[in-house]
Design a protein around this motif. Sequence first.
Motif, PDB file in Angstrom:
ATOM      1  N   HIS A 117      -9.383  10.456  -6.266  1.00 14.04           N
ATOM      2  CA  HIS A 117      -9.146   8.798  -6.723  1.00 14.04           C
ATOM      3  C   HIS A 117     -10.875   8.608  -7.746  1.00 14.04           C
ATOM      4  CE1 HIS A 117      -8.596   4.659  -7.030  1.00 14.04           C
ATOM      5  NE2 HIS A 117      -7.316   4.837  -6.590  1.00 14.04           N
ATOM      6  N   PRO A 118     -11.046   7.609  -7.686  1.00 14.42           N
ATOM      7  CA  PRO A 118     -11.836   7.199  -8.199  1.00 14.42           C
ATOM      8  C   PRO A 118     -12.875   6.256  -8.153  1.00 14.42           C
ATOM      9  CG  PRO A 118     -10.378   6.900 -10.623  1.00 14.42           C
ATOM     10  CD  PRO A 118      -9.943   7.275  -8.817  1.00 14.42           C
ATOM     11  N   LEU A 119     -12.479   5.285  -6.928  1.00 15.35           N
ATOM     12  CA  LEU A 119     -12.665   4.712  -6.008  1.00 15.35           C
ATOM     13  C   LEU A 119     -13.349   5.121  -4.866  1.00 15.35           C
ATOM     14  CD1 LEU A 119     -11.002   1.379  -6.211  1.00 15.35           C
ATOM     15  CD2 LEU A 119     -12.296   1.801  -6.909  1.00 15.35           C
ATOM     16  N   TYR A 120     -13.363   6.819  -4.776  1.00 17.52           N
ATOM     17  CA  TYR A 120     -13.017   6.960  -3.804  1.00 17.52           C
ATOM     18  C   TYR A 120     -14.496   7.269  -2.838  1.00 17.52           C
ATOM     19  CZ  TYR A 120     -13.455  10.346   0.570  1.00 17.52           C
ATOM     20  OH  TYR A 120     -13.679  11.660   1.764  1.00 17.52           O
ATOM     21  N   GLY A 121     -15.743   6.950  -2.011  1.00 15.77           N
ATOM     22  CA  GLY A 121     -16.645   7.453  -1.431  1.00 15.77           C
ATOM     23  C   GLY A 121     -17.323   6.171  -1.909  1.00 15.77           C
ATOM     24  N   PHE A 122     -18.593   5.862  -1.449  1.00 19.33           N
ATOM     25  CA  PHE A 122     -19.894   5.040  -0.900  1.00 19.33           C
ATOM     26  C   PHE A 122     -20.205   4.608  -2.922  1.00 19.33           C
ATOM     27  CE2 PHE A 122     -23.228   2.837  -0.066  1.00 19.33           C
ATOM     28  CZ  PHE A 122     -23.755   2.211   0.971  1.00 19.33           C
ATOM     29  N   GLY A 123     -19.711   2.881  -2.288  1.00 14.94           N
ATOM     30  CA  GLY A 123     -20.657   2.827  -3.723  1.00 14.94           C
ATOM     31  C   GLY A 123     -20.419   0.599  -3.819  1.00 14.94           C
ATOM     32  N   GLY A 124     -20.654   0.313  -5.116  1.00 21.06           N
ATOM     33  CA  GLY A 124     -19.665  -1.097  -5.082  1.00 21.06           C
ATOM     34  C   GLY A 124     -20.119  -1.589  -4.113  1.00 21.06           C
ATOM     35  N   PHE A 178      -3.696   5.029 -10.808  1.00 22.34           N
ATOM     36  CA  PHE A 178      -3.833   6.715 -11.057  1.00 22.34           C
ATOM     37  C   PHE A 178      -2.655   7.008  -9.782  1.00 22.34           C
ATOM     38  CE2 PHE A 178      -4.267   9.157  -6.475  1.00 22.34           C
ATOM     39  CZ  PHE A 178      -5.352   9.911  -6.878  1.00 22.34           C
ATOM     40  N   LEU A 179      -1.642   6.421  -9.162  1.00 19.76           N
ATOM     41  CA  LEU A 179      -0.107   7.273  -8.947  1.00 19.76           C
ATOM     42  C   LEU A 179       0.518   7.499 -10.235  1.00 19.76           C
ATOM     43  CD1 LEU A 179       0.748   4.452  -6.434  1.00 19.76           C
ATOM     44  CD2 LEU A 179       0.300   6.657  -5.916  1.00 19.76           C
ATOM     45  N   LEU A 206     -10.928   5.379   3.174  1.00 24.99           N
ATOM     46  CA  LEU A 206     -11.029   5.967   5.154  1.00 24.99           C
ATOM     47  C   LEU A 206      -9.746   5.566   5.255  1.00 24.99           C
ATOM     48  CD1 LEU A 206     -13.926   2.742   6.234  1.00 24.99           C
ATOM     49  CD2 LEU A 206     -13.618   6.118   5.579  1.00 24.99           C
ATOM     50  N   ARG A 207      -8.688   4.593   4.387  1.00 20.66           N
ATOM     51  CA  ARG A 207      -6.744   5.376   5.215  1.00 20.66           C
ATOM     52  C   ARG A 207      -7.000   5.855   4.035  1.00 20.66           C
ATOM     53  NH1 ARG A 207      -8.170  -1.314   5.890  1.00 20.66           N
ATOM     54  NH2 ARG A 207      -8.520  -1.610   7.746  1.00 20.66           N
ATOM     55  N   ASN A 208      -7.308   6.412   3.200  1.00 19.62           N
ATOM     56  CA  ASN A 208      -5.913   6.886   2.471  1.00 19.62           C
ATOM     57  C   ASN A 208      -4.919   6.569   2.186  1.00 19.62           C
ATOM     58  OD1 ASN A 208      -8.018   9.354   3.149  1.00 19.62           O
ATOM     59  ND2 ASN A 208      -6.464  10.206   3.940  1.00 19.62           N
ATOM     60  N   ARG A 209      -5.042   5.186   1.410  1.00 17.13           N
ATOM     61  CA  ARG A 209      -3.716   4.682   0.652  1.00 17.13           C
ATOM     62  C   ARG A 209      -3.839   3.822  -0.327  1.00 17.13           C
ATOM     63  NH1 ARG A 209      -2.285  -0.383   5.297  1.00 17.13           N
ATOM     64  NH2 ARG A 209      -4.604  -0.777   4.404  1.00 17.13           N
ATOM     65  N   TRP A 236       0.613  -0.999   0.406  1.00 11.95           N
ATOM     66  CA  TRP A 236       0.149  -0.210  -0.521  1.00 11.95           C
ATOM     67  C   TRP A 236       0.637   1.408  -0.428  1.00 11.95           C
ATOM     68  CZ3 TRP A 236      -4.644  -1.169  -1.060  1.00 11.95           C
ATOM     69  CH2 TRP A 236      -5.616  -1.405  -0.853  1.00 11.95           C
ATOM     70  N   VAL A 237       0.787   3.026  -0.632  1.00 10.21           N
ATOM     71  CA  VAL A 237       1.218   3.552  -0.328  1.00 10.21           C
ATOM     72  C   VAL A 237       0.053   4.792   0.009  1.00 10.21           C
ATOM     73  CG1 VAL A 237       1.807   5.935  -2.560  1.00 10.21           C
ATOM     74  CG2 VAL A 237       2.594   2.973  -3.016  1.00 10.21           C
ATOM     75  N   THR A 238       0.529   5.219   1.002  1.00  7.46           N
ATOM     76  CA  THR A 238      -0.066   6.424   1.510  1.00  7.46           C
ATOM     77  C   THR A 238      -0.380   7.506   0.935  1.00  7.46           C
ATOM     78  OG1 THR A 238       0.315   5.361   3.486  1.00  7.46           O
ATOM     79  CG2 THR A 238      -0.718   7.854   3.436  1.00  7.46           C
TER      80      THR A 238
END
Length: 148
Positions: free
Chosen positions: A19-26, A142-143, A132-135, A8-10
């Motif tokens: 980030h496209p995966l940020y938030g509630f979903g899936g 994305f990186l 939730l962990r910002n990583r 994991w990279v913080t």
Amino acid sequence: MAFPRINWVTISRDEARTHPLYGFGGWNWVLLLVCLNEGVVACIFPGDGLTWAVMFALSVALSLALVLNFRVFLPLFYLYAAVSIAATLFITFQGMAHTMEIPIGLGMSPSLLIRIIFLIYVRESRRINVTLRNRVKADDPFLEARAS
């Protein structure tokens, strides 16, 4: 570490929000149903008042923390999983004490398996890690996009 195979990279909180995966979903929708399950069970089978209140409050707290992306969701969920798994195992083993001819594991509740699966999901989920962990995973595109 429980799963050392993942690197994991913080990233910063602001980067995580883009980030496209940020938030509630899936799969979090299914996780929300699992969290709400305790509240429904508490309403259908109300034991004593304290048990009902604790189950219902935990269900509401977990659900709100998940939907609103509060970091308190992680410790609350781990606490919920530990207590519910321990309670399920205790009830199962207590029942097997009367009938020792049943092999261990045969009487396990399907809800135990569901809890373990979602415990692993919360630990491994890219969406939950971003939100939730910002990583992110070390090989996340994305990186690369951020670096250019």
